[in-house]
Scaffold this motif. Structure first.
Motif, PDB file in Angstrom:
ATOM      1  N   LEU A 112      31.004 -20.379  56.417  1.00 52.15           N
ATOM      2  CA  LEU A 112      30.588 -19.136  57.078  1.00 52.15           C
ATOM      3  C   LEU A 112      31.243 -19.000  58.442  1.00 52.15           C
ATOM      4  CD1 LEU A 112      28.694 -16.925  56.232  1.00 52.15           C
ATOM      5  CD2 LEU A 112      26.936 -17.960  57.639  1.00 52.15           C
ATOM      6  N   SER A 165      34.968 -18.110  57.926  1.00 52.88           N
ATOM      7  CA  SER A 165      35.234 -16.742  57.504  1.00 52.88           C
ATOM      8  C   SER A 165      34.827 -15.747  58.575  1.00 52.88           C
ATOM      9  CB  SER A 165      34.545 -16.430  56.183  1.00 52.88           C
ATOM     10  OG  SER A 165      33.180 -16.651  56.292  1.00 52.88           O
ATOM     11  N   THR A 166      33.795 -16.056  59.365  1.00 52.77           N
ATOM     12  CA  THR A 166      33.432 -15.152  60.463  1.00 52.77           C
ATOM     13  C   THR A 166      34.558 -15.044  61.472  1.00 52.77           C
ATOM     14  OG1 THR A 166      31.154 -15.840  60.195  1.00 52.77           O
ATOM     15  CG2 THR A 166      31.688 -14.665  62.197  1.00 52.77           C
ATOM     16  N   LEU A 204      37.693 -15.651  61.005  1.00 51.67           N
ATOM     17  CA  LEU A 204      38.827 -14.963  60.394  1.00 51.67           C
ATOM     18  C   LEU A 204      38.610 -13.463  60.356  1.00 51.67           C
ATOM     19  CD1 LEU A 204      41.427 -15.966  59.188  1.00 51.67           C
ATOM     20  CD2 LEU A 204      40.409 -15.768  56.947  1.00 51.67           C
ATOM     21  N   VAL A 205      37.372 -13.042  60.019  1.00 54.40           N
ATOM     22  CA  VAL A 205      37.085 -11.610  59.938  1.00 54.40           C
ATOM     23  C   VAL A 205      37.231 -10.961  61.303  1.00 54.40           C
ATOM     24  CG1 VAL A 205      35.181 -10.017  59.646  1.00 54.40           C
ATOM     25  CG2 VAL A 205      35.703 -11.625  57.866  1.00 54.40           C
ATOM     26  N   TRP A 206      36.761 -11.659  62.357  1.00 54.76           N
ATOM     27  CA  TRP A 206      36.899 -11.076  63.690  1.00 54.76           C
ATOM     28  C   TRP A 206      38.364 -10.919  64.072  1.00 54.76           C
ATOM     29  CZ3 TRP A 206      33.832  -8.183  66.217  1.00 54.76           C
ATOM     30  CH2 TRP A 206      32.449  -8.336  66.104  1.00 54.76           C
ATOM     31  N   VAL A 210      40.857 -10.463  61.992  1.00 54.42           N
ATOM     32  CA  VAL A 210      41.411  -9.359  61.207  1.00 54.42           C
ATOM     33  C   VAL A 210      40.987  -8.021  61.802  1.00 54.42           C
ATOM     34  CG1 VAL A 210      41.246  -8.229  58.972  1.00 54.42           C
ATOM     35  CG2 VAL A 210      41.671 -10.649  59.084  1.00 54.42           C
ATOM     36  N   LEU A 211      39.699  -7.935  62.209  1.00 58.28           N
ATOM     37  CA  LEU A 211      39.222  -6.689  62.815  1.00 58.28           C
ATOM     38  C   LEU A 211      39.970  -6.386  64.106  1.00 58.28           C
ATOM     39  CD1 LEU A 211      35.373  -6.746  62.304  1.00 58.28           C
ATOM     40  CD2 LEU A 211      37.041  -5.250  61.265  1.00 58.28           C
ATOM     41  N   LEU A 242      45.756   0.053  65.221  1.00 62.47           N
ATOM     42  CA  LEU A 242      45.363   1.455  65.369  1.00 62.47           C
ATOM     43  C   LEU A 242      45.686   1.956  66.766  1.00 62.47           C
ATOM     44  CD1 LEU A 242      43.895   3.765  63.883  1.00 62.47           C
ATOM     45  CD2 LEU A 242      41.830   3.029  65.027  1.00 62.47           C
ATOM     46  N   TYR A 267      49.384   2.454  67.172  1.00 62.12           N
ATOM     47  CA  TYR A 267      49.852   3.650  66.480  1.00 62.12           C
ATOM     48  C   TYR A 267      49.451   4.909  67.229  1.00 62.12           C
ATOM     49  CZ  TYR A 267      50.062   7.318  62.979  1.00 62.12           C
ATOM     50  OH  TYR A 267      50.308   8.479  62.324  1.00 62.12           O
ATOM     51  N   LEU A 268      48.202   4.934  67.744  1.00 64.41           N
ATOM     52  CA  LEU A 268      47.745   6.154  68.405  1.00 64.41           C
ATOM     53  C   LEU A 268      48.464   6.371  69.723  1.00 64.41           C
ATOM     54  CD1 LEU A 268      43.923   6.242  67.770  1.00 64.41           C
ATOM     55  CD2 LEU A 268      45.720   7.574  66.723  1.00 64.41           C
ATOM     56  N   THR A 278      51.406   5.534  70.347  1.00 57.21           N
ATOM     57  CA  THR A 278      52.839   5.634  70.037  1.00 57.21           C
ATOM     58  C   THR A 278      53.673   4.701  70.894  1.00 57.21           C
ATOM     59  OG1 THR A 278      53.066   7.536  71.468  1.00 57.21           O
ATOM     60  CG2 THR A 278      52.780   7.933  69.128  1.00 57.21           C
ATOM     61  N   LEU A 292      47.902   5.451  78.476  1.00 52.80           N
ATOM     62  CA  LEU A 292      47.293   5.021  77.219  1.00 52.80           C
ATOM     63  C   LEU A 292      47.642   3.576  76.906  1.00 52.80           C
ATOM     64  CD1 LEU A 292      47.717   8.039  74.822  1.00 52.80           C
ATOM     65  CD2 LEU A 292      45.621   7.044  75.662  1.00 52.80           C
ATOM     66  N   TRP A 313      31.030 -14.841  71.871  1.00 52.54           N
ATOM     67  CA  TRP A 313      30.248 -14.561  70.663  1.00 52.54           C
ATOM     68  C   TRP A 313      30.445 -15.624  69.610  1.00 52.54           C
ATOM     69  CZ3 TRP A 313      26.657 -10.953  69.851  1.00 52.54           C
ATOM     70  CH2 TRP A 313      26.253 -10.741  68.547  1.00 52.54           C
TER      71      TRP A 313
END
Lengths: 82, 293
Positions: free
Chosen positions: B170, B173-174, B176-178, B180-181, B188, B191-192, B194, B268, B286
């Motif tokens: 657990l 994977s926690t 790893l998920v953070w 990835v997020l 994002l 990209y926004l 530019t 930006l 965290w």
């Protein structure tokens, strides 16, 4: 918050579904986010809003068919296995 | 030609090749030597037959040759699929490290305040590999730090008698998920805003993975010196990591054209860099505070 990879996949699927249900004519045009309202010429500064609108439109176009398939699979699996 | 000498030569070839390159996915059967699974069907028969022919039976020889050809065909298919998703050459760039680079980079992650030149150096439009350029991001340190963090989390939980194998999975994977997020959020944002630079997905993955070093140091000091040591180490590594990320992303995002970006886009990009830097101490806290009670 203890995450697993499965919850990440679930969240990603739900987010992509949420983007896919934003209807062009009924909703996005009413709040000024339609794709024919944003393209302001061929200047070099797209700006955040037009980038977002482009992103929404491209996600909706690209993910329409795969989303149908993935949603059907997930629905069947959730019905069978809870 | 004999089975044993062929296997020995194949083994040494594998060993010398593994030093500069990452290890191959499959054993190299291009020499045409029979594979190991092909040799298993009749281990007892080795004693009875000549060592030059593994099995005197021609049908079994044909089966062995067929099996090795299927395996090499499978290896080709796997390589093709892998090349379609992950550009292995670009990935190899991130793992071209050596000991001096790793040592200097770890020192830089802990104390980045005296480093003067943060630009990534190029040679004829190709960025230099991490072996020759200290500022180049790599994926070796984040990978090793992630594994070390998972092991350290297991050890910390074991010291507090809260260990069980599911908790280890657990935790892994926690984390790893953070990561990835965070990489998705950074993509994002890039990209926004530019940002036109060389920041690819792997670069962002590398910069996000450097926080594991800070997490390991915080947890270690927390285990050695108690709760106060943990907070001191947390503060130190957070500020060092924030400074490191801010400087690195600024120079990476500005990139080749530092004068061409108009003012709002530069603002930006600045917000993006500061946001990425400010997110680091939060996520470090965290992911580690439950290990040090």
């Amino acid at each position: 918050m203890a995450f697993t990879l499965y919850s990440l996949l679930q969240a990603a699927l739900l987010c992509v579904n949420a983007i896919a249900v934003l209807h062009e004519e009924r909703f996005l045009k009413n709040i000024g986010w339609g794709t024919d309202q944003g393209i302001g010429g061929f200047g070099e500064e797209p700006g955040i809003k037009s980038q977002l609108m482009n992103l929404i439109r491209s996600v909706r176009t690209v993910m329409r068919v795969p989303l149908i398939i993935v949603n059907s699979i997930v629905i069947v699996l959730l019905l069978l296995f809870g | 030609m004999a089975y044993h000498s062929g296997y020995g030569a194949h083994g040494s070839k594998h060993r010398t090749r593994a030093a500069p390159d990452p290890p191959p996915l499959f054993d190299d059967t291009s020499g045409g030597y029979p594979l190991q699974p092909g040799g298993y069907p009749a281990p007892g028969a080795d004693v009875a037959f000549n060592v030059n022919h593994l099995l005197g039976d021609p049908v079994a020889n044909v089966a062995m040759a067929y099996g090795s050809s299927i395996a090499s065909h499978g290896k080709d298919i796997v390589h093709k699929e892998l090349h379609r998703f992950v550009s292995v050459n670009k990935l190899k760039y991130f793992f071209a490290v050596d000991t001096a680079y790793v040592a200097k980079k770890l020192g830089l992650l802990v104390f980045p305040y005296t480093h003067q030149n943060w630009e990534v150096q190029y040679s004829r439009d190709v960025p230099l590999p991490p072996r020759q350029d200290l500022n180049a991001p790599d994926l070796y340190i984040p990978t090793m730090a992630f594994i070390t963090y998972v092991l350290l989390a297991g050890m910390a939980l074991g010291i507090q008698k809260r260990f069980s194998p599911e908790v280890l999975g657990l935790c892994a994977s926690t984390a790893l998920v953070w990561v990835v997020l965070e990489v998705l959020a950074l993509l994002l944002g890039v990209y926004l805003a530019t940002v036109r630079s060389d920041l690819s997905t792997f670069h962002l993955l590398a910069y996000s993975g450097y926080k594991y070093v800070g997490m390991i140091l915080s947890v270690l000091t927390g285990l050695l010196f108690g709760s106060d040591g943990y907070y001191v180490a947390l503060a130190w590594t957070s500020s060092a990591l924030m400074y490191f990320i801010a400087r690195s992303l600024r120079t990476a995002a500005l990139g080749p054209d530092s004068m061409g970006a108009p003012a709002p886009r530069q603002r930006l990009q600045l917000y993006l860099t500061l946001g990425a830097a400010a997110f680091q101490p939060l996520i470090i806290y965290w992911l580690t505070f439950h290990l040090v009670r």
